[in-house]
Design a protein around this motif. Structure first.
Motif, short mmCIF file in Angstrom:
data_model
loop_
_atom_site.label_atom_id
_atom_site.label_comp_id
_atom_site.label_asym_id
_atom_site.label_seq_id
_atom_site.Cartn_x
_atom_site.Cartn_y
_atom_site.Cartn_z
N MET A 183 45.51 -16.74 -1.79
CA MET A 183 44.75 -17.29 -0.68
C MET A 183 44.57 -18.79 -0.86
SD MET A 183 40.92 -16.34 0.61
CE MET A 183 41.36 -14.77 1.31
N ALA A 184 44.48 -19.48 0.29
CA ALA A 184 44.17 -20.91 0.28
C ALA A 184 43.25 -21.22 1.45
CB ALA A 184 45.45 -21.74 0.38
N VAL A 185 42.30 -22.12 1.22
CA VAL A 185 41.43 -22.62 2.27
C VAL A 185 41.70 -24.11 2.36
CG1 VAL A 185 39.05 -22.96 3.03
CG2 VAL A 185 39.68 -20.87 1.81
N VAL A 186 42.06 -24.57 3.55
CA VAL A 186 42.42 -25.97 3.76
C VAL A 186 41.44 -26.59 4.74
CG1 VAL A 186 44.27 -27.53 4.47
CG2 VAL A 186 44.83 -25.32 3.46
N ILE A 187 40.92 -27.76 4.38
CA ILE A 187 40.00 -28.49 5.24
C ILE A 187 40.74 -29.74 5.72
CG2 ILE A 187 37.77 -29.66 5.37
CD1 ILE A 187 37.02 -27.89 2.86
N VAL A 188 40.83 -29.90 7.04
CA VAL A 188 41.60 -31.00 7.64
C VAL A 188 40.73 -31.73 8.66
CG1 VAL A 188 43.64 -31.56 9.03
CG2 VAL A 188 43.76 -29.72 7.35
N GLU A 189 40.87 -33.03 8.71
CA GLU A 189 40.25 -33.84 9.76
C GLU A 189 41.36 -34.47 10.58
OE1 GLU A 189 36.63 -36.46 9.19
OE2 GLU A 189 38.19 -37.96 9.55
N GLU A 190 41.35 -34.18 11.87
CA GLU A 190 42.39 -34.69 12.77
C GLU A 190 41.78 -35.66 13.77
OE1 GLU A 190 45.06 -30.69 13.43
OE2 GLU A 190 43.24 -30.92 14.63
N LYS A 191 42.52 -36.69 14.10
CA LYS A 191 42.18 -37.59 15.21
C LYS A 191 43.18 -37.26 16.31
CE LYS A 191 39.50 -40.57 12.76
NZ LYS A 191 38.28 -39.93 12.39
N LEU A 192 42.66 -36.82 17.46
CA LEU A 192 43.52 -36.33 18.54
C LEU A 192 43.24 -37.05 19.84
CD1 LEU A 192 42.97 -32.52 17.91
CD2 LEU A 192 44.87 -33.90 17.08
N ARG A 193 44.29 -37.14 20.66
CA ARG A 193 44.15 -37.63 22.04
C ARG A 193 44.73 -36.56 22.95
NH1 ARG A 193 46.75 -42.51 22.24
NH2 ARG A 193 44.79 -43.61 21.89
N SER A 194 43.94 -36.16 23.94
CA SER A 194 44.41 -35.17 24.90
C SER A 194 45.50 -35.79 25.76
CB SER A 194 43.25 -34.71 25.79
OG SER A 194 43.74 -34.00 26.90
N ARG A 195 46.62 -35.11 25.88
CA ARG A 195 47.70 -35.59 26.75
C ARG A 195 47.31 -35.47 28.23
NH1 ARG A 195 52.11 -36.37 23.41
NH2 ARG A 195 52.20 -35.04 21.58
N GLU A 196 46.38 -34.57 28.53
CA GLU A 196 45.95 -34.34 29.92
C GLU A 196 44.91 -35.34 30.38
OE1 GLU A 196 43.77 -30.80 32.42
OE2 GLU A 196 45.02 -30.25 30.72
N THR A 197 43.89 -35.61 29.54
CA THR A 197 42.78 -36.47 29.97
C THR A 197 42.80 -37.87 29.37
OG1 THR A 197 41.30 -35.78 28.18
CG2 THR A 197 41.29 -34.44 30.20
N GLY A 198 43.53 -38.05 28.27
CA GLY A 198 43.55 -39.34 27.59
C GLY A 198 42.36 -39.56 26.67
N LYS A 199 41.42 -38.61 26.63
CA LYS A 199 40.24 -38.73 25.77
C LYS A 199 40.62 -38.45 24.32
CE LYS A 199 37.05 -37.09 29.33
NZ LYS A 199 36.09 -36.02 29.65
N THR A 200 39.87 -39.06 23.40
CA THR A 200 40.12 -38.86 21.98
C THR A 200 38.95 -38.15 21.32
OG1 THR A 200 39.20 -41.01 21.40
CG2 THR A 200 41.58 -40.91 21.80
N THR A 201 39.23 -37.52 20.20
CA THR A 201 38.19 -36.82 19.43
C THR A 201 38.62 -36.68 17.99
OG1 THR A 201 36.71 -34.91 19.41
CG2 THR A 201 39.04 -34.46 19.79
N THR A 202 37.65 -36.36 17.16
CA THR A 202 37.90 -35.97 15.78
C THR A 202 37.69 -34.47 15.72
OG1 THR A 202 37.15 -38.08 14.92
CG2 THR A 202 37.18 -36.24 13.39
N ASN A 203 38.68 -33.76 15.26
CA ASN A 203 38.63 -32.31 15.17
C ASN A 203 38.61 -31.92 13.69
OD1 ASN A 203 38.69 -29.59 15.93
ND2 ASN A 203 40.92 -29.53 15.95
N ASN A 204 37.54 -31.28 13.26
CA ASN A 204 37.46 -30.77 11.90
C ASN A 204 37.93 -29.34 11.90
OD1 ASN A 204 36.22 -33.07 10.46
ND2 ASN A 204 34.65 -32.77 12.01
N VAL A 205 38.91 -29.05 11.04
CA VAL A 205 39.55 -27.74 11.02
C VAL A 205 39.47 -27.16 9.62
CG1 VAL A 205 41.74 -26.52 11.39
CG2 VAL A 205 41.19 -28.51 12.78
N VAL A 206 39.18 -25.87 9.57
CA VAL A 206 39.27 -25.12 8.32
C VAL A 206 40.26 -23.99 8.58
CG1 VAL A 206 38.07 -23.66 6.66
CG2 VAL A 206 36.92 -25.67 7.61
N SER A 207 41.25 -23.90 7.74
CA SER A 207 42.26 -22.86 7.89
C SER A 207 42.24 -21.99 6.64
CB SER A 207 43.64 -23.48 8.09
OG SER A 207 44.59 -22.48 8.32
N VAL A 208 42.07 -20.69 6.84
CA VAL A 208 42.09 -19.73 5.73
C VAL A 208 43.43 -19.03 5.78
CG1 VAL A 208 40.96 -17.71 4.72
CG2 VAL A 208 39.59 -19.45 5.91
#
Length: 188
Positions: free
Chosen positions: A81-106
């Motif tokens: 098993m692995a648990v991965v913590i990721v921080e992404e900077k994203l821009r929506s292709r539809e709205t042009g808005k940006t956000t920081t998305n914190n993701v944990v993947s097990v």
């Protein structure tokens, strides 16, 4: 197996960021199972089974956003098993808005490949960045007509406002006084 696990997880992360789903398919088992926690109305929510369906789901996710940056903040591993913590900077292709998305993947591993992944993301941030400034009208509900104003016309009285429902405190029984000890206690 810890170093091998870290290498596998990092490779899967890099391929996802590059949107190389063909190479990503080689890193998963034939019965690979992918779950996401995104809201059900989004095209990249839900789950997929097998390399083909999982790659299609990940492609829908990566197509919705321009990835401005992503960083692995941590990896915790066990032999299977692995648990991965990721921080992404994203821009929506539809709205042009940006956000920081914190993701944990097990992720679970089997035979040196990914057997399953469960992605937990900041669903509020994703919903907000995809939201249009004016929400679309619902087609399933009829539009309400504007409320009529209570106006006074010449010679007519305005309608009385509706009475409000009020709750009144119940009266204490005779002989009971507020703040005083009851007579039964006073005698004891």
């Amino acid at each position: 197996m810890s170093q091998e696990t870290i290498h596998l997880v990092q490779k899967a992360f890099e391929l996802t960021m590059k949107r190389d789903m063909e190479a990503l398919r080689e890193l998963v088992t034939p019965d690979y199972h992918l779950w996401t926690t995104y809201p059900a109305h989004l095209p990249f929510s839900g789950e997929a089974r097998g390399p083909e369906d999982s790659a299609a789901l990940m492609l829908r996710l990566t197509n919705a956003f321009e990835i401005l940056g992503a960083e692995v903040r941590g990896i915790v591993t066990q032999p299977d098993m692995a648990v991965v913590i990721v921080e992404e900077k994203l821009r929506s292709r539809e709205t042009g808005k940006t956000t920081t998305n914190n993701v944990v993947s097990v992720m679970t591993l089997r035979d040196g490949k990914l057997a399953s992944s469960r992605i937990f993301a900041d669903t509020f941030a994703i919903s907000e960045v995809l939201r249009q400034d004016a929400p679309p009208e619902r087609a399933s509900r009829p539009k309400k007509s504007p409320a009529k104003k209570n106006t006074v016309k010449a010679g007519k009285k305005a309608a009385a406002p509706a009475k409000k429902n009020t709750v009144r405190a119940a009266k204490a029984p005779k002989g009971a006084a507020r703040g005083k000890k009851s007579t039964a206690r006073a005698r004891a």
